[in-house]
Scaffold this motif. Structure first.
Motif, PDB file in Angstrom:
ATOM      1  N   MET A   1      50.986  50.991  24.991  1.00  0.00           N
ATOM      2  CA  MET A   1      49.690  50.424  25.380  1.00  0.00           C
ATOM      3  C   MET A   1      49.377  50.639  26.855  1.00  0.00           C
ATOM      4  O   MET A   1      48.241  50.917  27.212  1.00  0.00           O
ATOM      5  N   TYR A   2      50.372  50.481  27.710  1.00  0.00           N
ATOM      6  CA  TYR A   2      50.125  50.514  29.154  1.00  0.00           C
ATOM      7  C   TYR A   2      50.697  51.740  29.859  1.00  0.00           C
ATOM      8  O   TYR A   2      50.495  51.909  31.061  1.00  0.00           O
ATOM      9  N   GLY A   3      51.445  52.560  29.138  1.00  0.00           N
ATOM     10  CA  GLY A   3      51.978  53.786  29.718  1.00  0.00           C
ATOM     11  C   GLY A   3      53.205  53.608  30.589  1.00  0.00           C
ATOM     12  O   GLY A   3      53.648  54.558  31.233  1.00  0.00           O
ATOM     13  N   THR A   4      53.746  52.419  30.609  1.00  0.00           N
ATOM     14  CA  THR A   4      54.918  52.141  31.426  1.00  0.00           C
ATOM     15  C   THR A   4      55.701  50.984  30.803  1.00  0.00           C
ATOM     16  O   THR A   4      55.108  50.131  30.134  1.00  0.00           O
ATOM     17  N   PRO A   5      57.006  50.932  30.999  1.00  0.00           N
ATOM     18  CA  PRO A   5      57.792  49.834  30.409  1.00  0.00           C
ATOM     19  C   PRO A   5      57.501  48.498  31.089  1.00  0.00           C
ATOM     20  O   PRO A   5      57.020  48.457  32.228  1.00  0.00           O
ATOM     21  N   PRO A   6      57.808  47.404  30.404  1.00  0.00           N
ATOM     22  CA  PRO A   6      57.503  46.080  30.956  1.00  0.00           C
ATOM     23  C   PRO A   6      58.171  45.803  32.297  1.00  0.00           C
ATOM     24  O   PRO A   6      57.574  45.150  33.161  1.00  0.00           O
ATOM     25  N   THR A   7      59.376  46.313  32.495  1.00  0.00           N
ATOM     26  CA  THR A   7      60.041  46.066  33.775  1.00  0.00           C
ATOM     27  C   THR A   7      59.285  46.725  34.924  1.00  0.00           C
ATOM     28  O   THR A   7      59.216  46.175  36.025  1.00  0.00           O
ATOM     29  N   GLU A   8      58.709  47.897  34.669  1.00  0.00           N
ATOM     30  CA  GLU A   8      57.909  48.580  35.695  1.00  0.00           C
ATOM     31  C   GLU A   8      56.602  47.832  35.961  1.00  0.00           C
ATOM     32  O   GLU A   8      56.167  47.732  37.109  1.00  0.00           O
ATOM     33  N   ILE A   9      55.986  47.319  34.919  1.00  0.00           N
ATOM     34  CA  ILE A   9      54.747  46.543  35.091  1.00  0.00           C
ATOM     35  C   ILE A   9      55.026  45.352  35.990  1.00  0.00           C
ATOM     36  O   ILE A   9      54.277  45.075  36.931  1.00  0.00           O
ATOM     37  N   ARG A  10      56.129  44.674  35.714  1.00  0.00           N
ATOM     38  CA  ARG A  10      56.496  43.510  36.527  1.00  0.00           C
ATOM     39  C   ARG A  10      56.799  43.912  37.961  1.00  0.00           C
ATOM     40  O   ARG A  10      56.308  43.295  38.903  1.00  0.00           O
ATOM     41  N   ALA A  11      57.587  44.941  38.137  1.00  0.00           N
ATOM     42  CA  ALA A  11      57.969  45.373  39.481  1.00  0.00           C
ATOM     43  C   ALA A  11      56.750  45.813  40.287  1.00  0.00           C
ATOM     44  O   ALA A  11      56.619  45.470  41.464  1.00  0.00           O
ATOM     45  N   GLN A  12      55.846  46.549  39.680  1.00  0.00           N
ATOM     46  CA  GLN A  12      54.633  47.001  40.377  1.00  0.00           C
ATOM     47  C   GLN A  12      53.752  45.817  40.763  1.00  0.00           C
ATOM     48  O   GLN A  12      53.218  45.755  41.862  1.00  0.00           O
ATOM     49  N   ALA A  13      53.590  44.876  39.850  1.00  0.00           N
ATOM     50  CA  ALA A  13      52.707  43.734  40.103  1.00  0.00           C
ATOM     51  C   ALA A  13      53.269  42.794  41.149  1.00  0.00           C
ATOM     52  O   ALA A  13      52.535  42.261  41.980  1.00  0.00           O
ATOM     53  N   LEU A  14      54.568  42.582  41.110  1.00  0.00           N
ATOM     54  CA  LEU A  14      55.171  41.624  42.020  1.00  0.00           C
ATOM     55  C   LEU A  14      55.752  42.265  43.256  1.00  0.00           C
ATOM     56  O   LEU A  14      56.293  41.588  44.118  1.00  0.00           O
ATOM     57  N   GLY A  15      55.662  43.591  43.315  1.00  0.00           N
ATOM     58  CA  GLY A  15      56.050  44.308  44.531  1.00  0.00           C
ATOM     59  C   GLY A  15      57.517  44.342  44.827  1.00  0.00           C
ATOM     60  O   GLY A  15      57.918  44.344  45.975  1.00  0.00           O
ATOM     61  N   SER A  16      58.339  44.376  43.782  1.00  0.00           N
ATOM     62  CA  SER A  16      59.770  44.403  44.049  1.00  0.00           C
ATOM     63  C   SER A  16      60.489  45.155  42.944  1.00  0.00           C
ATOM     64  O   SER A  16      60.324  44.864  41.784  1.00  0.00           O
ATOM     65  N   ASP A  17      61.325  46.101  43.339  1.00  0.00           N
ATOM     66  CA  ASP A  17      62.111  46.841  42.371  1.00  0.00           C
ATOM     67  C   ASP A  17      63.323  46.047  41.906  1.00  0.00           C
ATOM     68  O   ASP A  17      63.942  46.375  40.905  1.00  0.00           O
ATOM     69  N   ASP A  18      63.675  44.981  42.617  1.00  0.00           N
ATOM     70  CA  ASP A  18      64.849  44.213  42.223  1.00  0.00           C
ATOM     71  C   ASP A  18      64.539  43.212  41.099  1.00  0.00           C
ATOM     72  O   ASP A  18      65.389  42.443  40.697  1.00  0.00           O
ATOM     73  N   LEU A  19      63.309  43.243  40.588  1.00  0.00           N
ATOM     74  CA  LEU A  19      62.936  42.344  39.501  1.00  0.00           C
ATOM     75  C   LEU A  19      63.260  42.943  38.137  1.00  0.00           C
ATOM     76  O   LEU A  19      63.000  42.325  37.114  1.00  0.00           O
ATOM     77  N   ARG A  20      63.787  44.124  38.110  1.00  0.00           N
ATOM     78  CA  ARG A  20      64.056  44.787  36.828  1.00  0.00           C
ATOM     79  C   ARG A  20      64.966  43.905  35.970  1.00  0.00           C
ATOM     80  O   ARG A  20      65.986  43.429  36.414  1.00  0.00           O
ATOM     81  N   ASP A  21      64.527  43.717  34.739  1.00  0.00           N
ATOM     82  CA  ASP A  21      65.256  42.895  33.791  1.00  0.00           C
ATOM     83  C   ASP A  21      65.248  43.623  32.469  1.00  0.00           C
ATOM     84  O   ASP A  21      64.238  43.675  31.810  1.00  0.00           O
TER      85      ASP A  21
END
Length: 141
Positions: free
Chosen positions: A119-139
């Motif tokens: 649907m969004y062209g990217t995995p959920p962890t990337e959506i979260r990281a992009q929105a919250l501005g941190s790569d360490d949020l990967r889950d």
């Protein structure tokens, strides 16, 4: 207007006297509200919706005929939208991706991840990281 007329007609016992289009619009509005209220239920599917509204599965599908999405696609899209909303919400930062997907009715993290990617062209962890501005949020899901 149709919904208001139908509500009034239902209260006075005259729902069956309304035109078929009005009854269908009212039923569709009820189905939409039911879907929204039950998105977190992993057992929400067209059969459950039809049973709850005391209509056949065929009638439910007819209600969505001519719409851009099927019943199942509507459920999936709305779930994915709610998941995305939670993923980008800073207040939901402490909730894992898998927890968010389960909250909105996804049973399997891998299915959720694939659906988000589609649907969004990217995995959920990337959506979260992009929105919250941190790569360490990967889950991982």
């Amino acid at each position: 207007m149709d919904l208001a007329v139908a509500t009034l007609a239902d209260r006075i016992g005259g729902l069956r006297t309304l035109p078929a289009e009005t009854r269908a619009a009212v039923l569709r509005a009820r189905v939409d509200a039911f879907i929204d209220a039950n998105l977190g239920d992993p057992h929400l599917n067209p059969a459950a919706i039809a049973a709850h509204h005391h209509i056949s599965l065929r009638s439910l599908h007819q209600l969505f005929h001519g719409e851009p999405e099927t019943v199942a696609a509507t459920i999936r899209r709305r779930r994915l939208e709610r998941c995305r909303d939670d993923l980008v919400d800073p207040a939901m930062r402490h909730h894992g991706v898998g927890e968010i997907s389960a909250r909105w009715g996804f049973r399997h993290p891998a299915d959720f991840s694939r659906a988000m990617r589609k649907m969004y062209g990217t995995p959920p962890t990337e959506i979260r990281a992009q929105a919250l501005g941190s790569d360490d949020l990967r889950d991982p899901c």
